[in-house]
Design an enzyme around this catalytic site. Structure first.
Site, mmCIF file in Angstrom:
data_model
loop_
_atom_site.group_PDB
_atom_site.id
_atom_site.type_symbol
_atom_site.label_atom_id
_atom_site.label_comp_id
_atom_site.label_asym_id
_atom_site.label_seq_id
_atom_site.Cartn_x
_atom_site.Cartn_y
_atom_site.Cartn_z
ATOM 1 N N GLU A 64 0.820 -1.205 0.000
ATOM 2 C CA GLU A 64 0.000 0.000 0.000
ATOM 3 C C GLU A 64 0.857 1.260 0.000
ATOM 4 O OE1 GLU A 64 -3.927 -1.806 2.246
ATOM 5 O OE2 GLU A 64 -2.730 -0.316 3.305
ATOM 6 N N CYS A 73 -1.905 -4.700 -5.523
ATOM 7 C CA CYS A 73 -2.390 -5.942 -4.921
ATOM 8 C C CYS A 73 -1.362 -7.059 -5.081
ATOM 9 C CB CYS A 73 -3.691 -6.372 -5.590
ATOM 10 S SG CYS A 73 -5.037 -5.195 -5.447
ATOM 11 N N GLU A 75 -1.710 -10.126 -6.089
ATOM 12 C CA GLU A 75 -1.838 -10.893 -7.322
ATOM 13 C C GLU A 75 -1.124 -10.201 -8.481
ATOM 14 O OE1 GLU A 75 -5.770 -11.414 -4.983
ATOM 15 O OE2 GLU A 75 -4.260 -9.872 -5.289
#
Length: 160
Positions: A64, A73, A75
């Site tokens: 973040e 993210c 993924e």
């Protein structure tokens, strides 16, 4: 007018223990990656492990940033890393574990929409389904045989 029905089929495992030994190891890598997430704003950690056709396993966690759009993210961290560093290898499987730091998630948590679109790009590019396994911090594991089960109306280069 007619109606269009879209169905999704997932395999449901009651726990990580129902996966085969190799799949359990890969999911444990996703769980360990989740613990390395940098999530001081959302307090929501995600870890992902990616298995390539050469059996190399890559890991990533969400990262973040105070400027929210600048984060990434888990993924996408791991699949973009694979694309940048293993451009000729195909992605076979992705394992995901996600959970809030405030309460333990026991419901399987799938990739967000942006991650689904990013995974779709790789599945289309390599012309090979990517199996996606996802869970919370503990509990059931869901398996999709292809990203198309999670994003049935793909937007791809054919639309451009």
């Amino acid at each position: 007018m007619k109606e269009l029905k879209v169905e999704t089929k997932l395999v449901v495992f009651d726990s990580i223990n129902e996966l085969n030994k190799q799949e359990q190891e890969w999911m444990l890598k996703a769980i360990e990656a989740r613990k390395k997430a940098y999530a001081p704003y959302s307090n929501f950690q995600v870890g992902a492990a990616l298995v390539l056709d050469n059996q190399v396993v890559l890991e990533g966690s969400n990262q973040e940033n105070a400027a929210y759009p600048s984060g990434l993210c888990a993924e996408r961290v791991v699949i973009f890393y694979a694309g940048a560093n293993y451009p000729t290898n195909k992605v076979q499987k992705m394992f995901i574990s996600a959970s809030s730091m405030e309460k333990e998630s026991v419901t399987p948590i799938p990739p967000c929409g942006a991650c689904r679109q990013s995974i779709a790009e790789y599945e289309i590019k390599q012309d090979l389904n990517i199996e996606i396994y996802f869970m919370g911090a503990k509990g059931a594991v869901y398996k999709s045989h292809s990203l198309k089960n999670l994003l049935p109306f793909l937007f791809d280069k054919a639309n451009l």
